[in-house]
Design a protein around this motif. Structure first.
Motif, mmCIF file in Angstrom:
data_model
loop_
_atom_site.group_PDB
_atom_site.id
_atom_site.type_symbol
_atom_site.label_atom_id
_atom_site.label_comp_id
_atom_site.label_asym_id
_atom_site.label_seq_id
_atom_site.Cartn_x
_atom_site.Cartn_y
_atom_site.Cartn_z
ATOM 1 N N ALA A 1 73.244 23.386 -28.055
ATOM 2 C CA ALA A 1 73.887 24.212 -29.317
ATOM 3 C C ALA A 1 75.856 25.173 -27.951
ATOM 4 C CB ALA A 1 73.437 26.114 -28.731
ATOM 5 N N ALA A 2 75.890 23.280 -27.952
ATOM 6 C CA ALA A 2 76.862 23.598 -27.849
ATOM 7 C C ALA A 2 78.341 24.131 -28.340
ATOM 8 C CB ALA A 2 78.541 22.413 -26.555
ATOM 9 N N LEU A 3 78.283 23.580 -30.368
ATOM 10 C CA LEU A 3 79.015 24.338 -30.800
ATOM 11 C C LEU A 3 79.343 25.135 -30.821
ATOM 12 C CD1 LEU A 3 79.126 20.719 -32.783
ATOM 13 C CD2 LEU A 3 80.630 21.607 -31.844
ATOM 14 N N GLY A 4 78.049 26.197 -30.723
ATOM 15 C CA GLY A 4 78.087 27.694 -30.313
ATOM 16 C C GLY A 4 79.457 28.640 -30.368
ATOM 17 N N ALA A 5 79.746 27.957 -28.975
ATOM 18 C CA ALA A 5 81.496 28.192 -28.160
ATOM 19 C C ALA A 5 82.242 29.027 -30.010
ATOM 20 C CB ALA A 5 81.401 28.312 -27.570
ATOM 21 N N PHE A 6 82.404 27.563 -31.221
ATOM 22 C CA PHE A 6 83.131 27.556 -32.282
ATOM 23 C C PHE A 6 82.454 28.420 -33.076
ATOM 24 C CE2 PHE A 6 84.112 24.341 -29.395
ATOM 25 C CZ PHE A 6 85.372 24.514 -28.639
ATOM 26 N N GLY A 7 81.461 28.930 -33.324
ATOM 27 C CA GLY A 7 80.333 29.668 -33.730
ATOM 28 C C GLY A 7 79.523 29.404 -34.970
ATOM 29 N N LEU A 8 79.458 27.648 -34.857
ATOM 30 C CA LEU A 8 78.626 26.621 -34.884
ATOM 31 C C LEU A 8 77.575 26.982 -34.683
ATOM 32 C CD1 LEU A 8 81.288 24.368 -36.537
ATOM 33 C CD2 LEU A 8 80.032 26.288 -37.732
ATOM 34 N N GLY A 9 76.600 27.686 -34.319
ATOM 35 C CA GLY A 9 75.298 26.909 -33.059
ATOM 36 C C GLY A 9 74.588 26.788 -33.258
ATOM 37 N N SER A 10 74.292 26.718 -34.736
ATOM 38 C CA SER A 10 73.505 25.566 -35.673
ATOM 39 C C SER A 10 73.288 24.760 -35.568
ATOM 40 C CB SER A 10 73.008 26.304 -36.891
ATOM 41 O OG SER A 10 74.073 25.519 -37.900
ATOM 42 N N TRP A 11 74.630 23.965 -34.914
ATOM 43 C CA TRP A 11 74.621 22.732 -35.560
ATOM 44 C C TRP A 11 74.536 21.739 -34.093
ATOM 45 C CZ3 TRP A 11 79.462 20.445 -38.519
ATOM 46 C CH2 TRP A 11 79.117 20.625 -39.407
ATOM 47 N N GLY A 12 74.365 22.558 -33.493
ATOM 48 C CA GLY A 12 73.834 21.830 -31.859
ATOM 49 C C GLY A 12 75.010 21.070 -31.164
ATOM 50 N N ILE B 1 75.594 12.666 -36.696
ATOM 51 C CA ILE B 1 77.037 12.245 -36.029
ATOM 52 C C ILE B 1 77.432 13.242 -36.662
ATOM 53 C CG2 ILE B 1 78.664 10.230 -35.633
ATOM 54 C CD1 ILE B 1 77.428 8.532 -36.070
ATOM 55 N N HIS B 2 78.708 14.645 -35.153
ATOM 56 C CA HIS B 2 79.500 14.963 -35.990
ATOM 57 C C HIS B 2 81.114 14.750 -35.591
ATOM 58 C CE1 HIS B 2 76.594 17.685 -36.820
ATOM 59 N NE2 HIS B 2 76.025 18.527 -35.576
ATOM 60 N N ALA B 3 80.842 13.938 -34.440
ATOM 61 C CA ALA B 3 82.202 13.388 -34.483
ATOM 62 C C ALA B 3 82.465 12.084 -34.072
ATOM 63 C CB ALA B 3 82.887 14.323 -33.155
ATOM 64 N N VAL B 4 83.467 11.585 -33.861
ATOM 65 C CA VAL B 4 83.711 10.056 -33.286
ATOM 66 C C VAL B 4 85.484 9.878 -33.142
ATOM 67 C CG1 VAL B 4 84.050 8.845 -35.416
ATOM 68 C CG2 VAL B 4 83.664 7.701 -33.515
ATOM 69 N N ALA B 5 85.305 9.259 -32.324
ATOM 70 C CA ALA B 5 87.337 9.094 -31.866
ATOM 71 C C ALA B 5 87.647 7.439 -33.013
ATOM 72 C CB ALA B 5 87.291 8.232 -30.700
ATOM 73 N N LEU C 1 89.828 12.458 -34.198
ATOM 74 C CA LEU C 1 88.086 12.671 -34.210
ATOM 75 C C LEU C 1 88.614 12.764 -35.133
ATOM 76 C CD1 LEU C 1 87.414 14.575 -31.515
ATOM 77 C CD2 LEU C 1 87.155 12.614 -31.199
ATOM 78 N N ALA C 2 87.825 11.601 -35.743
ATOM 79 C CA ALA C 2 87.326 11.654 -37.635
ATOM 80 C C ALA C 2 85.990 12.685 -37.237
ATOM 81 C CB ALA C 2 86.726 10.803 -37.823
ATOM 82 N N THR C 3 86.401 14.023 -38.017
ATOM 83 C CA THR C 3 84.864 15.288 -37.717
ATOM 84 C C THR C 3 84.624 15.328 -39.825
ATOM 85 O OG1 THR C 3 86.179 17.185 -38.072
ATOM 86 C CG2 THR C 3 85.613 15.694 -35.728
ATOM 87 N N ALA C 4 83.635 16.385 -40.267
ATOM 88 C CA ALA C 4 83.762 17.375 -40.826
ATOM 89 C C ALA C 4 84.399 17.926 -40.844
ATOM 90 C CB ALA C 4 81.993 17.316 -41.518
ATOM 91 N N PRO C 5 85.056 18.273 -41.924
ATOM 92 C CA PRO C 5 86.238 19.175 -42.384
ATOM 93 C C PRO C 5 85.551 20.244 -42.080
ATOM 94 C CG PRO C 5 86.359 17.920 -44.687
ATOM 95 C CD PRO C 5 84.813 17.707 -43.556
ATOM 96 N N ARG C 6 84.621 21.543 -42.543
ATOM 97 C CA ARG C 6 83.421 22.474 -41.750
ATOM 98 C C ARG C 6 84.092 22.870 -40.000
ATOM 99 N NH1 ARG C 6 84.057 26.730 -40.021
ATOM 100 N NH2 ARG C 6 82.167 28.114 -40.217
ATOM 101 N N LEU C 7 83.964 21.628 -39.701
ATOM 102 C CA LEU C 7 84.159 21.041 -37.952
ATOM 103 C C LEU C 7 85.435 21.398 -37.505
ATOM 104 C CD1 LEU C 7 82.502 21.400 -35.043
ATOM 105 C CD2 LEU C 7 82.980 18.959 -35.560
ATOM 106 N N ALA C 8 86.365 21.066 -38.093
ATOM 107 C CA ALA C 8 87.714 20.790 -38.255
ATOM 108 C C ALA C 8 88.395 22.168 -38.084
ATOM 109 C CB ALA C 8 88.713 19.639 -38.880
ATOM 110 N N GLU C 9 88.098 23.100 -39.028
ATOM 111 C CA GLU C 9 88.256 24.308 -39.237
ATOM 112 C C GLU C 9 87.815 25.285 -38.181
ATOM 113 O OE1 GLU C 9 86.439 25.024 -43.036
ATOM 114 O OE2 GLU C 9 87.744 24.384 -44.090
ATOM 115 N N ALA C 10 86.261 25.034 -37.255
ATOM 116 C CA ALA C 10 86.224 25.485 -36.408
ATOM 117 C C ALA C 10 86.623 25.269 -35.039
ATOM 118 C CB ALA C 10 84.418 25.192 -36.548
ATOM 119 N N PHE C 11 86.941 24.516 -34.958
ATOM 120 C CA PHE C 11 87.767 24.280 -33.817
ATOM 121 C C PHE C 11 88.835 24.770 -34.070
ATOM 122 C CE2 PHE C 11 85.844 20.171 -33.325
ATOM 123 C CZ PHE C 11 84.921 20.736 -32.440
ATOM 124 N N ASP C 12 89.541 24.709 -34.667
ATOM 125 C CA ASP C 12 90.938 25.864 -35.237
ATOM 126 C C ASP C 12 92.147 25.640 -33.695
ATOM 127 O OD1 ASP C 12 92.658 27.195 -36.133
ATOM 128 O OD2 ASP C 12 91.792 29.157 -35.311
#
Length: 401
Positions: free
Chosen positions: A187-198, A278-282, A160-171
């Motif tokens: 607000a699914a990304l809230g589970a990774f501490g990024l609730g504002s990302w949707g 777009i936040h991610a793409v395979a 997956l290609a993502t923004a670096p901040r999102l990759a850090e959150a996925f950890d």
């Protein structure tokens, strides 16, 4: 004491006589030796004449067209030029390998239906698409045009290609099977501490060179069905698989050009990653490497979800039929044996493909980690089923009939 020769009464010397049998044997040996020498010289002459005839290409020139994925076509073309410099001769034909890029869907339709040389160029003797999703479709539609099981030339993991901040959150805590849920919940990304990302806003491009989309769907299918071995047709036909792929596609943001690379550029160019459409793409690791290899500051990150990793395997699909001459078939085998030599394969691995030659140095984005759990190749029917779910029921080639 001196020794005296005895003489007969006529004063002649009596010496030992030479056996006529011995003389005959010596003559026979000489004759046999002469025959052997003549035979060897004749054989050498015949061999030299054969070599000269081959070197002179007594049967003329055999042109061998090969269609390849655009990511790999130029590099294969360069290797074909090096191959030509060796003066290859196959079945008394001088061989000229011509590699050209080709869209996979267009090539598949032509091979499975009626090949139009005016529109598509010469019918290829081999095809190297991005992955075996195309080999499965072709074998399903026209098994008679495929010569044996296609071997992999090089490979590239799907990530997956993502923004670096999102990759850090996925950890390293993201799995393929989570993608459908992360796509659907607002607000699914809230589970990774990024609730504002949707939601994950996973693009599902189905345009040119979008094999990674179908391969990622295969990885999701394996996890949601808990398949331990290769994905089967029964697995792919299950309601859990169809509903999971539908969940990823429903509301998926559109890639600007219908490709994974276009979607990745949208992520990389976003002024605010949280607001990116777009936040991610395979995407294949190789494509991600090419997109980011000159970046000194990371704009994208490589995320490898947990579970079996899907692989773009760049299969060598050797074609057969009335339009493929036997010397072309043999030349395809000879050429790809040449390509696989480490000094030539290095021209491909230098571009980020994985193979039996050195990889490039890691970059700010792509680290080329070891693929610990490669996904096994699904059954042909399973691959075709996933293809239809991803690309639509009308996306396949025309039937053999």
């Amino acid at each position: 004491m001196a020794h005296h020769r005895s003489t007969d009464g006529r004063g002649s010397v009596r010496g030992r006589g030479v056996s006529r049998g011995l003389v005959g044997s010596l003559l026979a040996i000489v004759l046999v030796a002469a025959v052997v020498v003549v035979w060897v010289q004749l054989g050498d002459r015949i061999d030299r004449q054969g070599e000269q005839a081959a070197a002179n290409c007594v049967e003329g020139t055999a042109t061998v067209p090969i269609v390849a994925d655009p990511d790999i076509a130029d590099a294969l073309g360069t290797i074909a030029e090096a191959y030509a410099e060796t003066g290859p001769v196959v079945r008394d034909h001088c061989v000229v390998v011509e590699v050209r890029p080709g869209d996979a869907k267009v090539t598949l339709d032509g091979l499975a239906g009626t090949w139009d040389p005016a529109a598509l160029g010469a019918r290829p003797a081999a095809w190297v698409p991005q992955s075996s999703i195309w080999a499965a479709d072709l074998v399903s539609a026209r098994p008679d045009v495929v010569d044996g099981q296609p071997p992999s030339l090089v490979s590239s993991p799907v990530v997956l290609a993502t923004a670096p901040r999102l990759a850090e959150a996925f950890d390293d805590d993201l799995e393929w099977q989570q993608l459908p849920t992360l796509q659907q919940r607002d607000a699914a990304l809230g589970a990774f501490g990024l609730g504002s990302w949707g939601s994950i806003r996973l693009a599902m491009p189905v345009g040119a060179q979008s094999d990674a989309t179908a391969l990622a769907a295969q990885a999701v299918a394996m996890q949601v069905t808990r398949t331990m071995g290769p994905l089967t047709e029964q697995d792919a036909d299950s309601p859990r698989v169809s509903s999971s792929i539908e969940a990823m596609q429903s509301g998926a943001p559109q890639s600007p050009d219908g490709t994974p690379v276009g979607a990745a550029r949208t992520i990389a160019d976003a002024a605010d990653p949280a607001e990116s459409p777009i936040h991610a793409v395979a995407i294949t690791e190789q494509a991600l490497y090419q997109l980011t290899r000159t970046d000194t500051t990371p704009r994208l990150a490589e995320v490898i979800p947990g579970g079996p990793t899907p692989i773009a395997d760049y299969p060598i699909i050797r074609l057969t039929g009335d339009d493929v001459a036997v010397e072309q078939t043999d030349a395809v085998a000879d050429f790809f044996e040449f390509v696989r030599q480490p000094e030539h394969l290095a021209g491909l691995t230098a571009l980020g493909f994985r193979g039996d030659a050195p990889l490039p140095e890691p970059t700010e984005t792509v680290g080329f980690p070891t693929t610990e759990d490669p996904m096994p190749q699904p059954e042909t029917a399973a691959t075709v089923t996933i293809n239809r779910l991803v690309y639509g029921p009308d996306s396949g080639p025309p039937s053999a009939g």
